[in-house]
Scaffold this motif. Structure first.
Motif, short mmCIF file in Angstrom:
data_model
loop_
_atom_site.label_atom_id
_atom_site.label_comp_id
_atom_site.label_asym_id
_atom_site.label_seq_id
_atom_site.Cartn_x
_atom_site.Cartn_y
_atom_site.Cartn_z
N MET A 95 0.83 -1.22 0.00
CA MET A 95 0.00 0.00 0.00
C MET A 95 0.86 1.26 0.00
N THR A 96 1.94 1.23 0.73
CA THR A 96 2.80 2.40 0.82
C THR A 96 3.44 2.71 -0.53
N GLU A 97 3.82 1.65 -1.23
CA GLU A 97 4.40 1.84 -2.56
C GLU A 97 3.40 2.55 -3.48
N PHE A 98 2.15 2.15 -3.36
CA PHE A 98 1.10 2.78 -4.16
C PHE A 98 0.89 4.23 -3.76
N LEU A 99 0.85 4.48 -2.46
CA LEU A 99 0.59 5.84 -1.98
C LEU A 99 1.76 6.78 -2.24
N ASN A 100 2.96 6.23 -2.29
CA ASN A 100 4.16 7.06 -2.42
C ASN A 100 4.61 7.26 -3.86
N GLN A 101 3.77 6.98 -4.80
CA GLN A 101 4.13 7.26 -6.19
C GLN A 101 4.60 8.71 -6.30
N ASP A 102 5.64 8.90 -7.07
CA ASP A 102 6.30 10.20 -7.07
C ASP A 102 5.49 11.26 -7.81
N LEU A 103 5.30 12.38 -7.12
CA LEU A 103 4.55 13.49 -7.70
C LEU A 103 5.47 14.51 -8.36
N SER A 104 6.67 14.61 -7.87
CA SER A 104 7.51 15.76 -8.22
C SER A 104 7.88 15.84 -9.69
N ILE B 83 -3.60 14.11 -11.30
CA ILE B 83 -3.62 13.96 -9.86
C ILE B 83 -3.70 15.33 -9.19
N HIS B 84 -4.54 15.43 -8.18
CA HIS B 84 -4.59 16.64 -7.35
C HIS B 84 -3.53 16.48 -6.27
N LYS B 85 -2.37 17.06 -6.50
CA LYS B 85 -1.20 16.78 -5.66
C LYS B 85 -1.42 17.10 -4.19
N GLU B 86 -1.95 18.28 -3.91
CA GLU B 86 -2.13 18.69 -2.52
C GLU B 86 -3.05 17.70 -1.79
N ASN B 87 -4.17 17.38 -2.43
CA ASN B 87 -5.12 16.48 -1.79
C ASN B 87 -4.56 15.06 -1.66
N TRP B 88 -3.77 14.68 -2.66
CA TRP B 88 -3.15 13.36 -2.59
C TRP B 88 -2.24 13.28 -1.36
N THR B 89 -1.51 14.33 -1.12
CA THR B 89 -0.60 14.37 0.03
C THR B 89 -1.37 14.30 1.35
N VAL B 90 -2.47 15.02 1.41
CA VAL B 90 -3.31 14.97 2.62
C VAL B 90 -3.83 13.55 2.85
N MET B 91 -4.33 12.96 1.77
CA MET B 91 -4.83 11.58 1.86
C MET B 91 -3.73 10.64 2.32
N LYS B 92 -2.55 10.84 1.75
CA LYS B 92 -1.42 9.95 2.06
C LYS B 92 -1.06 10.02 3.54
N THR B 93 -1.13 11.21 4.09
CA THR B 93 -0.85 11.38 5.52
C THR B 93 -1.84 10.60 6.38
N ILE B 94 -3.11 10.72 6.03
CA ILE B 94 -4.15 10.03 6.79
C ILE B 94 -4.00 8.51 6.68
N MET B 95 -3.79 8.04 5.46
CA MET B 95 -3.68 6.59 5.26
C MET B 95 -2.40 6.03 5.87
N THR B 96 -1.33 6.77 5.76
CA THR B 96 -0.05 6.29 6.28
C THR B 96 -0.10 6.18 7.81
#
Lengths: 110, 110
Positions: A95-104, B83-96
DNA sequence: TTAATTTATTGCAATATTACGATTAATATT
DNA sequence: AATATTAATCGTAATATTGCAATAAATTAA
């Protein structure tokens, strides 16, 4: 999954969605959080902790167990459920691999 | 969500399950992975990429957009989704936070 | 304006999920 | 053995999800 076939997707995509699906109900999230919070647990505790009927909790536990995220040992008349640590770690990696897909690297096109 | 009420659970539990639910279908996982892989995307590309009909893809995109994980801009006759980057990051924090619950303190009772 | 292109919406049908009462199964206690 | 306790299973109703054909809406090109 409706009419869609798992063959349409990669193993990884299917795994991710199966794990995600089991987290897709707040009762199962609550069960897991409760199991993390305390050392051991019997089903009855969960019925009190979460406001759902015993068969419903039992059904949710079955799904979590089927996916390997928890394990349950019979202890007398009750059952001791707890997190399956090894499998949780494996799931977390996927799951982390999926969530951490690179945005930059991506341009924000919109 | 069947008959269960969201009021039975914490905001955090409801958020986690809502995010997880949207990842609970391999087509949506595939859509997101494709959007990560390329800079921009139109719906048509996704219909070719994933083997589902155009209305079905459109429906999945709608769900992802509704949760804020993607955004779409009209560009001529096509729509540019990303991808909505900001929201993706927020989601990632919650899920992580949910996935990283500490295992080490708990005795393995089973 | 008309035709072409692309995506969104509508309206189903098929399937899956959720919840719980009733019951069963398993063990413990008396 | 009879009773109590606890969890699992069965059966079923209510609801949600999924998928797509048909259609509509929006924009572009001729």
């Amino acid at each position: 999954m409706g009419l869609a076939k798992t063959e349409m997707f990669t193993d990884q995509q299917n795994k991710i969605s199966l794990f995600a699906k089991v987290f897709g109900h707040p009762a199962r999230v609550a069960i897991l959080q409760h199991l993390f919070k305390i050392d051991s647990c019997v089903c009855g505790d969960l019925v009190n902790e979460i406001g759902l009927a015993q068969p419903t909790i039992s059904q949710h536990l079955k799904e979590l167990k089927h996916l390997g995220l928890i394990k349950g040992n019979v202890e007398g008349t009750s059952v001791c459920y707890c997190i399956h640590k090894e499998n949780w770690t494996v799931m977390k990696t996927i799951m982390t691999e999926f969530l951490n897909q690179d945005l930059s690297e991506n341009q924000d096109c919109c």
